[in-house]
Scaffold this motif. Structure first.
Motif, PDB file in Angstrom:
ATOM      1  N   THR A 131       0.933  -1.210   0.140  1.00 31.58           N
ATOM      2  CA  THR A 131      -0.130   0.041  -0.029  1.00 31.58           C
ATOM      3  C   THR A 131       0.956   1.324  -0.067  1.00 31.58           C
ATOM      4  O   THR A 131       2.179   1.180   0.367  1.00 31.58           O
ATOM      5  N   ALA A 132       0.249   2.239  -0.374  1.00 33.09           N
ATOM      6  CA  ALA A 132       0.897   3.787  -0.342  1.00 33.09           C
ATOM      7  C   ALA A 132       0.906   4.311   1.012  1.00 33.09           C
ATOM      8  O   ALA A 132      -0.165   4.174   1.663  1.00 33.09           O
ATOM      9  N   TYR A 133       1.833   4.831   1.496  1.00 30.87           N
ATOM     10  CA  TYR A 133       1.807   5.366   2.966  1.00 30.87           C
ATOM     11  C   TYR A 133       2.637   6.471   3.002  1.00 30.87           C
ATOM     12  O   TYR A 133       4.081   6.402   3.058  1.00 30.87           O
ATOM     13  N   LYS A 134       2.075   7.795   3.192  1.00 31.79           N
ATOM     14  CA  LYS A 134       2.937   8.794   3.413  1.00 31.79           C
ATOM     15  C   LYS A 134       4.203   9.140   2.527  1.00 31.79           C
ATOM     16  O   LYS A 134       5.286   9.033   2.988  1.00 31.79           O
ATOM     17  N   ARG A 164      -8.839   4.643   5.851  1.00 34.77           N
ATOM     18  CA  ARG A 164      -9.723   5.636   5.349  1.00 34.77           C
ATOM     19  C   ARG A 164     -11.111   5.721   5.732  1.00 34.77           C
ATOM     20  O   ARG A 164     -11.708   4.975   5.749  1.00 34.77           O
ATOM     21  N   GLY A 165     -11.635   6.692   6.418  1.00 26.54           N
ATOM     22  CA  GLY A 165     -12.971   6.860   6.794  1.00 26.54           C
ATOM     23  C   GLY A 165     -13.378   5.821   7.655  1.00 26.54           C
ATOM     24  O   GLY A 165     -14.713   5.102   7.567  1.00 26.54           O
ATOM     25  N   PHE A 166     -12.811   5.499   8.398  1.00 26.49           N
ATOM     26  CA  PHE A 166     -12.738   4.315   9.594  1.00 26.49           C
ATOM     27  C   PHE A 166     -12.966   4.758  10.983  1.00 26.49           C
ATOM     28  O   PHE A 166     -11.909   4.462  11.742  1.00 26.49           O
ATOM     29  N   GLY A 167     -13.998   5.400  11.158  1.00 34.20           N
ATOM     30  CA  GLY A 167     -14.018   5.985  12.683  1.00 34.20           C
ATOM     31  C   GLY A 167     -13.214   6.985  12.955  1.00 34.20           C
ATOM     32  O   GLY A 167     -12.583   7.884  12.473  1.00 34.20           O
ATOM     33  N   ALA A 168     -12.441   6.749  14.378  1.00 38.09           N
ATOM     34  CA  ALA A 168     -11.501   7.609  14.816  1.00 38.09           C
ATOM     35  C   ALA A 168     -10.227   7.135  14.329  1.00 38.09           C
ATOM     36  O   ALA A 168      -9.155   7.625  15.053  1.00 38.09           O
ATOM     37  N   HIS A 169      -9.844   5.985  13.731  1.00 36.80           N
ATOM     38  CA  HIS A 169      -8.722   5.552  13.383  1.00 36.80           C
ATOM     39  C   HIS A 169      -7.837   6.463  12.389  1.00 36.80           C
ATOM     40  O   HIS A 169      -8.232   7.075  11.376  1.00 36.80           O
ATOM     41  N   ASP A 170      -6.669   6.794  12.967  1.00 32.54           N
ATOM     42  CA  ASP A 170      -5.875   8.037  12.263  1.00 32.54           C
ATOM     43  C   ASP A 170      -5.300   7.471  10.998  1.00 32.54           C
ATOM     44  O   ASP A 170      -4.418   6.261  11.034  1.00 32.54           O
ATOM     45  N   THR A 171      -5.308   7.978   9.805  1.00 33.23           N
ATOM     46  CA  THR A 171      -4.825   7.487   8.565  1.00 33.23           C
ATOM     47  C   THR A 171      -3.275   7.753   8.528  1.00 33.23           C
ATOM     48  O   THR A 171      -2.673   7.404   7.791  1.00 33.23           O
ATOM     49  N   GLY A 172      -2.913   8.987   9.294  1.00 32.38           N
ATOM     50  CA  GLY A 172      -1.473   9.368   9.254  1.00 32.38           C
ATOM     51  C   GLY A 172      -0.760   8.469   9.958  1.00 32.38           C
ATOM     52  O   GLY A 172       0.800   8.344   9.871  1.00 32.38           O
ATOM     53  N   HIS A 173      -1.435   7.687  11.024  1.00 35.12           N
ATOM     54  CA  HIS A 173      -0.243   6.946  11.874  1.00 35.12           C
ATOM     55  C   HIS A 173      -0.840   5.502  12.263  1.00 35.12           C
ATOM     56  O   HIS A 173      -0.217   5.021  13.153  1.00 35.12           O
ATOM     57  N   LEU A 184      -1.830   1.728  10.359  1.00 38.28           N
ATOM     58  CA  LEU A 184      -2.024   0.819   9.321  1.00 38.28           C
ATOM     59  C   LEU A 184      -2.814  -0.499   9.952  1.00 38.28           C
ATOM     60  O   LEU A 184      -2.738  -0.989  10.924  1.00 38.28           O
ATOM     61  N   PHE A 185      -3.676  -1.266   9.145  1.00 41.61           N
ATOM     62  CA  PHE A 185      -4.282  -2.370   9.290  1.00 41.61           C
ATOM     63  C   PHE A 185      -3.614  -3.508   8.495  1.00 41.61           C
ATOM     64  O   PHE A 185      -3.288  -3.316   7.276  1.00 41.61           O
ATOM     65  N   VAL A 186      -3.444  -4.625   9.101  1.00 45.02           N
ATOM     66  CA  VAL A 186      -3.111  -5.782   8.533  1.00 45.02           C
ATOM     67  C   VAL A 186      -3.909  -6.929   8.652  1.00 45.02           C
ATOM     68  O   VAL A 186      -4.358  -7.157   9.735  1.00 45.02           O
ATOM     69  N   VAL A 243      -1.514  -1.710  13.449  1.00 42.03           N
ATOM     70  CA  VAL A 243      -0.227  -1.028  13.649  1.00 42.03           C
ATOM     71  C   VAL A 243      -0.255   0.511  13.789  1.00 42.03           C
ATOM     72  O   VAL A 243      -0.546   1.133  12.867  1.00 42.03           O
ATOM     73  N   THR A 244       0.144   1.043  14.792  1.00 44.70           N
ATOM     74  CA  THR A 244       0.545   2.465  15.205  1.00 44.70           C
ATOM     75  C   THR A 244       1.661   2.802  14.900  1.00 44.70           C
ATOM     76  O   THR A 244       2.668   2.281  15.468  1.00 44.70           O
TER      77      THR A 244
END
Length: 332
Positions: free
Chosen positions: A263-266, A306-315, A317-319, A329-330
């Motif tokens: 995936t693309a990340y930052k 993305r668009g998943f409650g309060a989960h932060d897209t910048g910090h 990852l889900f695996v 993963v934080t």
């Protein structure tokens, strides 16, 4: 007695499937170097690509923590293969061994579930629909691509493309074209939004043994499973014949990492190493790589929430893993 016999038959079938999957993994690993030498001639040499060839990658230096979002079951028997967020608050997961697609709420509860034979790569399309490969399981050789409405109370898959085999990963571009990886064949498949195959594009994207797919801008990135050098390639969407190697993450047969989805990340790529239980961060411009996360259990796919409650897209990852777990993963 009939019920017990049916249950025993089901368990034997699952065990046979796991044996096949294990054999395929071992065969791919053993044949990786030969296949790479035989069909990888179009790729740039590692040095020319700015690639890193050390098998032991340095740590990225970012603090990370792993927490379990959903517990797994028996490893391999409870294999979850891929995941994607619909941007409306649901995480969709392909459960390859249970032949189901599952939808989870941000608190981890199961929100929806429907049957689909051997589901694999799953992605959100520009039309808001979810697209998912089926027939990815080795015991379900007749596969294709289905789509479903994630907003439906009871989602039902509708076939878009049928008659495929040996497929795995999936990507969807901004125009709705579909790209499908093939672990044991040459050529990344491209299908137009109407389901017709783009033969010329597929022929030009002649990379052998691809697995994970990710589109960033006008570039398609693919991890190569059947390659002892653990390659990641870049394929221009408008000129697929000009595909190049971004990096090689291992230098010998014994160091092959069995790269899975990415995936693309930052500004970077993050790819799952199935064999080593790692997430590896790669700079697509230079090919430099480092280990972001270790200690995972056969990770198969990684995505940003993305668009998943309060989960932060910048910090965050889900695996998903072949252990059956879904982990969060934080980073930082």
């Amino acid at each position: 007695m009939a019920h017990e016999f049916a249950e025993l038959t089901r368990e034997m079938t699952v065990m046979a499937m796991v044996t096949v999957m294990r054999r395929i993994r071992r065969t791919l690993f053993a044949a990786g170097l030969t296949a790479a030498l035989a069909v990888g001639g179009t790729a740039l040499p590692a040095a020319a690509a700015g690639a890193q060839t050390s098998d032991r990658l340095e740590a990225c230096g970012e603090r990370t923590s792993v927490s379990v979002f959903h517990q797994g079951g028996i490893p391999l028997l409870d294999w979850r293969e891929n995941l994607e967020f619909d941007g409306r608050g649901t995480l969709w997961v392909s459960h390859i061994t249970r032949h189901r697609v599952e939808g989870y709420a941000p608190d981890g509860t199961l929100r929806a579930s429907f049957p689909l034979s051997g589901p694999g790569g799953i992605r959100r399309g520009p039309d808001g629909m979810m697209y998912v490969n089926y027939g990815v399981n080795p015991l379900t050789p007749h596969g294709g691509i289905a789509r479903f409405d994630p907003t439906a109370a009871a989602p039902k898959p509708e076939k878009v493309v049928d008659g495929l085999s040996g497929i795995n990963g999936l990507a969807v571009d901004t125009e709705g074209s579909l790209y499908v990886s093939r672990e044991l064949a040459t050529g990344i498949l491209k299908f137009r939004p109407d389901g017709t195959k783009d033969e010329e594009w597929t022929r030009d994207a002649n990379v052998f043994g691809t697995n994970g797919l990710e589109i960033v801008g006008d570039q398609l990135y693919a991890s190569v499973l059947l390659d002892a050098s653990s390659r990641i390639v870049r394929v221009p969407l408008k000129d697929p014949a000009r595909h190049t190697t971004v990096t090689r993450l291992s230098s010998n047969l014994l160091g092959g990492k069995f790269l899975d989805d990415l995936t693309a990340y930052k500004g970077s790529l993050v790819v799952a190493s199935f064999r080593d239980g790692e997430l590896i961060r790669v700079d697509p411009a230079t090919g430099r790589a480092c280990t972001l996360v270790t200690g995972l259990r056969m990770p198969t796919s990684v995505r940003i929430p993305r668009g998943f409650g309060a989960h932060d897209t910048g910090h965050t990852l889900f695996v998903v893993e072949a252990s059956g777990r879904i982990v969060r993963v934080t980073v930082g």
